[in-house]
Design a protein around this motif. Structure first.
Motif, PDB file in Angstrom:
ATOM      1  N   TRP A 196      13.089   6.224  -2.352  1.00  0.00           N
ATOM      2  CA  TRP A 196      12.458   7.202  -1.280  1.00  0.00           C
ATOM      3  C   TRP A 196      11.414   8.212  -2.168  1.00  0.00           C
ATOM      4  CZ3 TRP A 196      12.976  12.719  -0.497  1.00  0.00           C
ATOM      5  CH2 TRP A 196      12.523  13.025   0.509  1.00  0.00           C
ATOM      6  N   ALA A 197      11.887   9.118  -3.100  1.00  0.00           N
ATOM      7  CA  ALA A 197      11.376  10.073  -3.659  1.00  0.00           C
ATOM      8  C   ALA A 197      10.215   9.337  -4.383  1.00  0.00           C
ATOM      9  CB  ALA A 197      12.266  10.912  -4.447  1.00  0.00           C
ATOM     10  N   GLY A 198      10.398   8.305  -5.012  1.00  0.00           N
ATOM     11  CA  GLY A 198       9.445   7.684  -5.591  1.00  0.00           C
ATOM     12  C   GLY A 198       8.208   7.032  -5.256  1.00  0.00           C
ATOM     13  N   VAL A 199       8.372   6.378  -3.909  1.00  0.00           N
ATOM     14  CA  VAL A 199       7.500   5.381  -3.321  1.00  0.00           C
ATOM     15  C   VAL A 199       7.159   5.989  -1.809  1.00  0.00           C
ATOM     16  CG1 VAL A 199       7.106   3.206  -2.563  1.00  0.00           C
ATOM     17  CG2 VAL A 199       8.270   3.501  -4.676  1.00  0.00           C
ATOM     18  N   VAL A 200       7.977   6.481  -1.201  1.00  0.00           N
ATOM     19  CA  VAL A 200       7.882   6.820   0.389  1.00  0.00           C
ATOM     20  C   VAL A 200       7.451   8.188   0.634  1.00  0.00           C
ATOM     21  CG1 VAL A 200       8.906   6.566   2.585  1.00  0.00           C
ATOM     22  CG2 VAL A 200       9.356   4.734   0.797  1.00  0.00           C
ATOM     23  N   ALA A 201       8.199   9.004   0.114  1.00  0.00           N
ATOM     24  CA  ALA A 201       8.028  10.279   0.677  1.00  0.00           C
ATOM     25  C   ALA A 201       6.592  11.022  -0.004  1.00  0.00           C
ATOM     26  CB  ALA A 201       9.007  11.387  -0.188  1.00  0.00           C
ATOM     27  N   PRO A 202       5.942  11.879   0.781  1.00  0.00           N
ATOM     28  CA  PRO A 202       4.652  12.407   0.392  1.00  0.00           C
ATOM     29  C   PRO A 202       5.075  13.060  -1.058  1.00  0.00           C
ATOM     30  CG  PRO A 202       5.129  12.844   2.789  1.00  0.00           C
ATOM     31  CD  PRO A 202       6.334  12.357   2.111  1.00  0.00           C
ATOM     32  N   ALA A 203       4.050  12.899  -2.004  1.00  0.00           N
ATOM     33  CA  ALA A 203       4.084  13.651  -3.271  1.00  0.00           C
ATOM     34  C   ALA A 203       4.289  15.142  -3.313  1.00  0.00           C
ATOM     35  CB  ALA A 203       3.044  13.242  -4.173  1.00  0.00           C
ATOM     36  N   GLU A 204       3.446  15.660  -2.283  1.00  0.00           N
ATOM     37  CA  GLU A 204       3.614  17.224  -2.109  1.00  0.00           C
ATOM     38  C   GLU A 204       4.717  17.756  -1.491  1.00  0.00           C
ATOM     39  OE1 GLU A 204       1.300  15.498   1.461  1.00  0.00           O
ATOM     40  OE2 GLU A 204       1.524  15.173  -0.651  1.00  0.00           O
ATOM     41  N   GLU A 246      18.156  14.924  -2.173  1.00  0.00           N
ATOM     42  CA  GLU A 246      19.673  14.267  -1.978  1.00  0.00           C
ATOM     43  C   GLU A 246      19.409  13.604  -0.460  1.00  0.00           C
ATOM     44  OE1 GLU A 246      22.349  17.238  -2.367  1.00  0.00           O
ATOM     45  OE2 GLU A 246      21.663  18.248  -0.489  1.00  0.00           O
ATOM     46  N   ASP A 247      20.001  12.521  -0.435  1.00  0.00           N
ATOM     47  CA  ASP A 247      20.280  11.828   0.887  1.00  0.00           C
ATOM     48  C   ASP A 247      18.873  11.530   1.735  1.00  0.00           C
ATOM     49  OD1 ASP A 247      23.016  11.897   0.464  1.00  0.00           O
ATOM     50  OD2 ASP A 247      23.160  13.521   1.885  1.00  0.00           O
ATOM     51  N   CYS A 248      17.865  11.225   0.741  1.00  0.00           N
ATOM     52  CA  CYS A 248      16.523  10.943   1.210  1.00  0.00           C
ATOM     53  C   CYS A 248      15.760  12.042   1.903  1.00  0.00           C
ATOM     54  CB  CYS A 248      16.445   9.786   2.030  1.00  0.00           C
ATOM     55  SG  CYS A 248      16.988   8.293   1.376  1.00  0.00           S
ATOM     56  N   HIS A 249      16.324  13.237   1.340  1.00  0.00           N
ATOM     57  CA  HIS A 249      15.356  14.589   1.783  1.00  0.00           C
ATOM     58  C   HIS A 249      15.491  15.562   0.803  1.00  0.00           C
ATOM     59  CE1 HIS A 249      19.620  15.654   3.069  1.00  0.00           C
ATOM     60  NE2 HIS A 249      18.943  16.959   2.654  1.00  0.00           N
TER      61      HIS A 249
END
Length: 309
Positions: free
Chosen positions: A250-258, A266-269
């Motif tokens: 999630w942190a590497g691909v899906v979440a906005p970089a900023e 943690e827990d995709c947030h």
């Protein structure tokens, strides 16, 4: 509509509908557990994974499922990396730099936990040396392979709450050794490294974050006596391996970089900074930018190498 994910989300759910064809991703620690699952799901969505491991024979056996589920040109190439030996780390980095192909994402997944007192090949306390300093040298040496839009994800842990880094005695030369104290120091270092790496590289469009995968039964606990992990973490919700690897992808691909850059997730947030004991969140000392700069300087001193942005 933006999808939201949480503690129970799996890697397949997080990457549902995501096409990673043409992406090249480095994942350390692909001989078991979270590293194998991370490589599997990335390759299943078309990415080519470069998987680093100390024991290549074990990694080759463990990653058969990566090839079996790879789609759209995805796959995996293995490279040798012993994070407890800077000679091995530098040889791995030199090989990747000589190859010259860029990485869209680096996931620093490998690590050890609660080991008996020991020292790396270079004389560093085992957990600080392998979990932090090995990755510190590897990632800084290949930083030029991360292009604009590239990301670094450091696997940390809620275990960072056991201890801040000790810049005066990182190798327990004077401090009585305790397994989880040392683990906590190394996991705090993983976060601080991401904070300072992000500060140094964000102007060129490269971001870094640290993540807590959750509490999962993997080989990471192999040095612990039966029941010791349960005692250390207290009452908690255990995750499956696909749930544990979800925050990394999630942190590497899906979440906005900023959104994730310079933060702990943690827990995709993105986790909240907490001042006192709580089930989740990140301690202030672990995301302190001045502490991150000080750790960077100490790490350069320890490994005998300077790294500029």
């Amino acid at each position: 509509m933006t999808k939201t994910f949480g503690a129970e989300s799996t890697t397949d759910q997080v990457l549902d509908g995501v096409d990673l064809s043409g992406k090249r991703i480095l994942v350390t620690g692909v001989s078991a557990g979270l590293g194998v699952e991370t490589a599997r799901v990335l390759a299943a969505h078309g990415a080519h994974v470069v998987g680093a491991a100390r024991d290549l024979g074990k990694a080759e056996r463990a990653t058969q499922a990566v090839w079996e589920q790879a789609r759209n040109g995805g796959g995996i190439t293995l490279v040798q990396l012993d994070l407890a030996s800077l000679a091995s780390v530098r040889a791995c980095a030199d090989g990747l730099v000589a190859d010259g192909r860029p990485f869209d994402l680096v996931i620093a997944n490998a690590g050890v936990m609660a080991t008996p007192f020991g020292r790396t090949a270079d004389g560093f306390e085992t957990q600080f040396g392998a979990n932090h300093l090995g990755h510190f040298v590897l990632i800084n040496r290949i930083a030029g392979l991360l292009p604009q839009g590239g990301r670094l994800v450091n696997l940390s842990s809620a275990g960072h709450r056991f201890a801040d880094v000790d810049l005066d005695d990182p190798n327990f030369d004077h401090t009585p050794y305790a397994e989880f104290l040392a683990y906590g120091r190394s996991k705090t270092a993983n976060i601080l490294f991401a904070v300072e790496f992000d500060r140094r590289h964000k102007a060129r469009g490269v971001r870094a974050t640290a993540v807590h995968p959750g509490v999962i039964r993997t080989e990471l606990a192999r040095h612990m006596s039966p029941g010791a992990l349960e005692e250390a973490v207290g009452q908690t919700t255990w995750k499956t391996i696909p749930q544990g690897a979800a925050t990394s992808v999630w942190a590497g691909v899906v979440a906005p970089a900023e959104l994730v850059g310079g933060h702990y997730c943690e827990d995709c947030h993105v986790a909240e900074v907490i001042q006192q004991e709580a089930r989740g969140g990140v301690r202030p000392y672990a995301v302190d930018p001045e502490r991150a700069k000080a750790l960077w300087a100490k790490s350069e001193e320890m490994v005998g190498e300077r790294f500029d942005a």
